[in-house]
Design a protein around this motif. Structure first.
Motif, mmCIF file in Angstrom:
data_model
loop_
_atom_site.group_PDB
_atom_site.id
_atom_site.type_symbol
_atom_site.label_atom_id
_atom_site.label_comp_id
_atom_site.label_asym_id
_atom_site.label_seq_id
_atom_site.Cartn_x
_atom_site.Cartn_y
_atom_site.Cartn_z
ATOM 1 N N ALA A 102 0.935 -1.147 0.148
ATOM 2 C CA ALA A 102 -0.251 -0.033 -0.023
ATOM 3 C C ALA A 102 1.002 1.331 -0.115
ATOM 4 C CB ALA A 102 -0.956 0.054 1.249
ATOM 5 N N ALA A 103 1.996 1.253 0.629
ATOM 6 C CA ALA A 103 2.836 2.409 0.965
ATOM 7 C C ALA A 103 3.318 2.608 -0.606
ATOM 8 C CB ALA A 103 3.850 2.128 1.978
ATOM 9 N N PHE A 104 3.984 1.492 -1.225
ATOM 10 C CA PHE A 104 4.492 1.640 -2.483
ATOM 11 C C PHE A 104 3.446 2.322 -3.490
ATOM 12 C CE2 PHE A 104 5.007 0.156 -6.863
ATOM 13 C CZ PHE A 104 6.271 0.513 -7.166
ATOM 14 N N TRP A 105 2.453 1.878 -3.652
ATOM 15 C CA TRP A 105 1.365 2.143 -4.542
ATOM 16 C C TRP A 105 0.816 3.610 -4.223
ATOM 17 C CZ3 TRP A 105 0.977 0.993 -9.305
ATOM 18 C CH2 TRP A 105 1.503 -0.454 -9.511
ATOM 19 N N ALA A 106 0.915 4.128 -2.989
ATOM 20 C CA ALA A 106 0.313 5.293 -2.239
ATOM 21 C C ALA A 106 1.427 6.221 -3.168
ATOM 22 C CB ALA A 106 0.281 5.399 -1.016
ATOM 23 N N LEU A 107 2.801 6.028 -3.086
ATOM 24 C CA LEU A 107 3.676 6.806 -3.775
ATOM 25 C C LEU A 107 3.507 6.887 -5.060
ATOM 26 C CD1 LEU A 107 6.596 8.100 -3.540
ATOM 27 C CD2 LEU A 107 7.531 6.091 -4.108
ATOM 28 N N ALA A 108 3.261 5.681 -5.858
ATOM 29 C CA ALA A 108 3.314 5.586 -7.281
ATOM 30 C C ALA A 108 2.333 6.238 -7.768
ATOM 31 C CB ALA A 108 2.983 4.078 -7.684
ATOM 32 N N LEU A 109 1.049 6.366 -7.050
ATOM 33 C CA LEU A 109 -0.129 7.062 -7.689
ATOM 34 C C LEU A 109 -0.538 8.588 -7.095
ATOM 35 C CD1 LEU A 109 -2.362 3.678 -7.770
ATOM 36 C CD2 LEU A 109 -1.160 4.937 -9.636
ATOM 37 N N GLY A 110 0.255 8.823 -6.051
ATOM 38 C CA GLY A 110 -0.094 10.061 -5.416
ATOM 39 C C GLY A 110 -1.251 10.019 -4.500
ATOM 40 N N TYR A 111 -1.619 8.696 -4.027
ATOM 41 C CA TYR A 111 -2.643 8.402 -2.933
ATOM 42 C C TYR A 111 -2.056 8.717 -1.533
ATOM 43 C CZ TYR A 111 -6.030 6.384 -6.489
ATOM 44 O OH TYR A 111 -6.912 6.041 -7.158
ATOM 45 N N VAL A 112 -3.163 8.252 -0.799
ATOM 46 C CA VAL A 112 -3.063 8.449 0.666
ATOM 47 C C VAL A 112 -3.592 7.224 1.576
ATOM 48 C CG1 VAL A 112 -2.584 10.963 0.779
ATOM 49 C CG2 VAL A 112 -4.691 9.955 1.233
ATOM 50 N N ALA A 113 -2.987 6.974 2.646
ATOM 51 C CA ALA A 113 -3.709 5.935 3.454
ATOM 52 C C ALA A 113 -5.056 6.267 3.566
ATOM 53 C CB ALA A 113 -2.984 5.851 4.696
ATOM 54 N N GLU A 114 -6.186 5.595 3.666
ATOM 55 C CA GLU A 114 -7.539 5.715 3.711
ATOM 56 C C GLU A 114 -7.784 6.036 5.484
ATOM 57 O OE1 GLU A 114 -12.007 3.671 3.176
ATOM 58 O OE2 GLU A 114 -10.255 2.727 2.294
ATOM 59 N N PRO A 115 -8.211 6.928 5.709
ATOM 60 C CA PRO A 115 -8.315 7.298 7.039
ATOM 61 C C PRO A 115 -9.172 6.165 7.775
ATOM 62 C CG PRO A 115 -8.614 9.258 5.660
ATOM 63 C CD PRO A 115 -8.502 8.383 4.911
ATOM 64 N N GLY A 116 -9.086 5.890 8.940
ATOM 65 C CA GLY A 116 -10.091 4.970 9.739
ATOM 66 C C GLY A 116 -9.856 3.614 9.294
ATOM 67 N N TYR A 117 -8.899 3.201 8.479
ATOM 68 C CA TYR A 117 -8.673 1.550 7.758
ATOM 69 C C TYR A 117 -7.529 1.505 8.586
ATOM 70 C CZ TYR A 117 -8.618 -2.291 4.927
ATOM 71 O OH TYR A 117 -8.631 -3.576 4.488
ATOM 72 N N ASP A 118 -7.641 0.653 9.545
ATOM 73 C CA ASP A 118 -6.612 0.344 10.478
ATOM 74 C C ASP A 118 -6.703 -1.222 10.936
ATOM 75 O OD1 ASP A 118 -4.106 0.239 11.858
ATOM 76 O OD2 ASP A 118 -5.009 1.204 13.772
ATOM 77 N N PHE A 119 -6.376 -2.244 9.881
ATOM 78 C CA PHE A 119 -6.488 -3.604 10.229
ATOM 79 C C PHE A 119 -5.148 -4.240 10.082
ATOM 80 C CE2 PHE A 119 -10.609 -2.211 8.843
ATOM 81 C CZ PHE A 119 -11.378 -2.526 9.634
ATOM 82 N N PRO A 120 -4.857 -5.207 11.080
ATOM 83 C CA PRO A 120 -3.465 -5.760 10.865
ATOM 84 C C PRO A 120 -3.088 -6.480 9.548
ATOM 85 C CG PRO A 120 -4.777 -6.824 12.593
ATOM 86 C CD PRO A 120 -5.484 -5.539 12.124
ATOM 87 N N ASP A 121 -4.284 -7.047 8.971
ATOM 88 C CA ASP A 121 -3.959 -8.000 7.597
ATOM 89 C C ASP A 121 -4.422 -7.251 6.335
ATOM 90 O OD1 ASP A 121 -2.843 -10.011 9.126
ATOM 91 O OD2 ASP A 121 -4.619 -11.033 9.499
ATOM 92 N N GLY A 122 -4.360 -5.769 6.576
ATOM 93 C CA GLY A 122 -4.775 -5.058 5.291
ATOM 94 C C GLY A 122 -4.547 -3.632 5.488
ATOM 95 N N ALA A 123 -4.627 -3.215 4.294
ATOM 96 C CA ALA A 123 -4.349 -1.647 4.045
ATOM 97 C C ALA A 123 -5.164 -1.144 2.898
ATOM 98 C CB ALA A 123 -2.853 -1.248 3.798
ATOM 99 N N SER A 124 -5.419 0.107 3.089
ATOM 100 C CA SER A 124 -6.289 0.827 1.922
ATOM 101 C C SER A 124 -5.781 2.139 1.475
ATOM 102 C CB SER A 124 -7.857 0.723 2.408
ATOM 103 O OG SER A 124 -8.631 1.353 1.207
ATOM 104 N N ILE A 125 -5.850 2.235 0.553
ATOM 105 C CA ILE A 125 -5.241 3.906 -0.174
ATOM 106 C C ILE A 125 -6.395 4.488 -0.832
ATOM 107 C CG2 ILE A 125 -2.729 3.418 0.128
ATOM 108 C CD1 ILE A 125 -2.533 2.670 -2.763
ATOM 109 N N ILE A 126 -6.548 5.929 -0.709
ATOM 110 C CA ILE A 126 -7.325 6.428 -1.716
ATOM 111 C C ILE A 126 -6.889 7.577 -2.259
ATOM 112 C CG2 ILE A 126 -9.373 5.829 -0.156
ATOM 113 C CD1 ILE A 126 -9.102 8.837 1.327
ATOM 114 N N ASP A 127 -7.392 8.221 -3.439
ATOM 115 C CA ASP A 127 -6.989 9.273 -4.269
ATOM 116 C C ASP A 127 -7.512 10.513 -3.168
ATOM 117 O OD1 ASP A 127 -6.970 11.599 -5.773
ATOM 118 O OD2 ASP A 127 -8.175 10.752 -7.242
ATOM 119 N N PRO A 128 -6.704 11.292 -2.882
ATOM 120 C CA PRO A 128 -6.995 12.567 -1.834
ATOM 121 C C PRO A 128 -7.948 13.633 -2.649
ATOM 122 C CG PRO A 128 -4.763 12.650 -2.499
ATOM 123 C CD PRO A 128 -4.994 11.361 -3.216
ATOM 124 N N ALA A 129 -8.219 13.466 -3.901
ATOM 125 C CA ALA A 129 -8.983 14.340 -4.707
ATOM 126 C C ALA A 129 -10.323 13.579 -4.944
ATOM 127 C CB ALA A 129 -8.168 14.629 -5.932
#
Length: 128
Positions: free
Chosen positions: A18-45
């Motif tokens: 998720a961190a790699f793809w956030a950098l690649a796409l200009g995304y950010v971590a999805e607020p409130g998504y905090d699970f040990p076996d997952g991650a989510s990123i969103i387009d800030p726009a």
């Protein structure tokens, strides 16, 4: 009206991917998504889809049937020299972040069309 959707991805290390793809796409971590076996990123726009990463025990074993194309140069018409500069700059940035450049694909006139890459877990994608 288009349907809202999320791209779901399997990962051995969801947070790293998720961190790699956030950098690649200009995304950010999805607020409130905090699970040990997952991650989510969103387009800030708020324009692009969310991308979710879920932990799976097995590594990738075959070629992707779908992949992401990162279009750093935007839409045509392009200044081809500037387009190539943008592609090479993004490839360099992503290599530093853990990606691997696999090969360059040239157009019939010898101009750089895109670069095929692998993300940190070996998933194919292109930078164009």
């Amino acid at each position: 009206m288009a349907t809202h959707w999320t791209l779901g991805c399997d990962a051995v290390d969801p947070r790293r991917l998720a961190a790699f793809w956030a950098l690649a796409l200009g995304y950010v971590a999805e607020p409130g998504y905090d699970f040990p076996d997952g991650a989510s990123i969103i387009d800030p726009a708020g324009r692009g889809p969310a991308i979710g990463f879920l932990r799976v025990p097995e590594p990738k074993t075959a070629k992707n049937r779908m992949h992401v194309d990162i279009r750093v140069a935007g839409e045509p018409p392009w200044d081809m020299t500037e387009r190539e500069r943008l592609i090479r700059a993004k490839v360099g940035e992503l290599v530093v972040a853990g990606a691997t450049a696999v090969r360059e694909e040239l157009e019939d006139d010898g101009v750089l069309g895109h670069v095929v890459m692998h993300d940190p877990e070996g998933n194919e994608f292109c930078v164009a």
